[in-house]
Enzyme design. Structure first.
Site, PDB file in Angstrom:
ATOM      1  N   ASP A  46     -35.566 -50.833  -8.004  1.00 18.64           N
ATOM      2  CA  ASP A  46     -37.002 -51.595  -8.812  1.00 18.64           C
ATOM      3  C   ASP A  46     -38.096 -50.480  -8.315  1.00 18.64           C
ATOM      4  OD1 ASP A  46     -37.427 -51.992  -6.046  1.00 18.64           O
ATOM      5  OD2 ASP A  46     -38.509 -53.905  -6.026  1.00 18.64           O
ATOM      6  N   SER A  47     -37.407 -49.705  -7.942  1.00 23.42           N
ATOM      7  CA  SER A  47     -38.228 -48.127  -8.388  1.00 23.42           C
ATOM      8  C   SER A  47     -38.939 -48.426  -9.264  1.00 23.42           C
ATOM      9  CB  SER A  47     -37.484 -47.031  -7.202  1.00 23.42           C
ATOM     10  OG  SER A  47     -37.011 -46.711  -8.205  1.00 23.42           O
ATOM     11  N   ASP A  85     -30.545 -54.056  -8.842  1.00 21.94           N
ATOM     12  CA  ASP A  85     -31.662 -54.215  -7.581  1.00 21.94           C
ATOM     13  C   ASP A  85     -32.328 -55.961  -8.214  1.00 21.94           C
ATOM     14  OD1 ASP A  85     -32.391 -53.651  -5.309  1.00 21.94           O
ATOM     15  OD2 ASP A  85     -33.755 -52.241  -6.076  1.00 21.94           O
ATOM     16  N   LYS A 114     -28.523 -56.087  -4.973  1.00 25.84           N
ATOM     17  CA  LYS A 114     -29.410 -55.294  -3.746  1.00 25.84           C
ATOM     18  C   LYS A 114     -30.164 -56.313  -3.388  1.00 25.84           C
ATOM     19  CE  LYS A 114     -32.308 -51.708  -3.278  1.00 25.84           C
ATOM     20  NZ  LYS A 114     -32.910 -52.001  -2.909  1.00 25.84           N
ATOM     21  N   GLU A 183     -33.378 -47.369   5.186  1.00 27.15           N
ATOM     22  CA  GLU A 183     -34.341 -47.014   4.091  1.00 27.15           C
ATOM     23  C   GLU A 183     -36.113 -46.527   5.059  1.00 27.15           C
ATOM     24  OE1 GLU A 183     -36.202 -47.553   0.725  1.00 27.15           O
ATOM     25  OE2 GLU A 183     -38.093 -46.599   0.137  1.00 27.15           O
TER      26      GLU A 183
END
Ligand code: KIV
Length: 265
Positions: A46-47, A85, A114, A183
């Site tokens: 979703d970046s 995602d 994810k 992360e």
């Protein structure tokens, strides 16, 4: 395809200490280049809200965006595993998560989904796995909680939050998560969690001792307009995107990336 990357193959790679190379991908053209260069996992992150849509955060990304981009990536991929995602607020209850994860797989072609979060997601992870949906968990700096964290900061630096991440990692694994993304956490914490879990741990800003690495594609090509400390611009010294991606894969596999300057204490 004979060498298709599956969850079993990723498990074997962990056991054989063979590093897993992952990048984000959002369309068929880049997916094809990454796949041919030997990237093991394509994460439709979703970046995309930040690097494709130009938003400040990932919070405006919707299910339709994720399904659309996952479908594009699927069209360009033969070998790599595809993770889709789950966007912000698409998995607030196990039932909602199941409906949305099923769409990401059946309409988008994701092979794993994810989702971000620790204890609060254990019931959801277990529900998805029991319905046959493999899950990648995501701990540490989880961008969908950016306003809760008060900014993009390294997580797990104090004893209490490190202990929480350790406990959450174990609980998510016990709930059936097949992979874990860590992360922006201190490298020693990531190393300890990686050694203590029997599922592959993929790091981003989490040091070299994770089982694999993931970067946002646009960061590692130097086209995102930002250069996070944990990333590296691979296009800078390469003649083409293909060469840049191949150099990244080779560096991850050989343990040359991430180097000391990319990790956090
Ligand atoms: O959305 C994304 O690209 C991600 C990676 C940064 C792990 O979640």
């Amino acid at each position: 395809m004979k060498d298709k990357v599956t969850i079993i193959r990723l498990q074997e790679m962990k056991q054989a200490r063979e590093k897993i190379a992952s990048l984000t991908a959002y369309d068929a053209g880049f997916a094809r280049i990454l796949d041919e260069a030997g990237v093991d996992i394509l994460l439709v992150g979703d970046s995309l809200g930040m690097v494709l849509h130009g938003d400040e955060t990932t919070l405006r990304v919707r299910m339709v965006d994720m399904i659309y981009h996952t479908r594009l990536v699927k069209a360009g991929t033969r070998r790599a595993m595809i993770i889709g995602d789950m966007p912000f607020m698409s998995y607030t209850t196990p039932a909602q998560a199941l409906g949305n994860a099923a769409r990401l797989m059946s309409e988008g072609g994701a092979e794993l989904v994810k989702l971000e979060g620790g204890r609060s997601q254990v019931e959801t992870v277990s529900h998805l796995v029991n319905q046959g949906i493999p899950v990648c968990a995501h701990l540490g700096l989880t961008p969908q909680s950016i306003h809760k964290f008060g900014g993009y900061r390294v997580q797990g630096r104090d004893d209490a939050s490190a202990a929480q991440i350790r406990t959450d990692a174990k609980a998510l694994r016990d709930a059936g998560a097949a992979l874990l993304v860590l992360e922006c956490v201190p490298h020693l914490l990531a190393a300890e969690i990686t050694a203590g879990l029997d599922i592959p741990v993929i790091g981003i800003g989490a040091g070299a001792d994770c089982d694999g690495q993931v970067l946002v594609l646009y960061d590692m090509l130097g086209i995102s307009g930002r250069q996070p400390r944990f990333s590296r611009n691979y296009l800078e010294n390469a003649q083409s995107i293909r060469v840049a991606v191949k150099n990244y894969v080779d560096d991850v596999k050989a343990g040359r990336f991430p180097a000391a300057e990319h990790q956090f204490e």
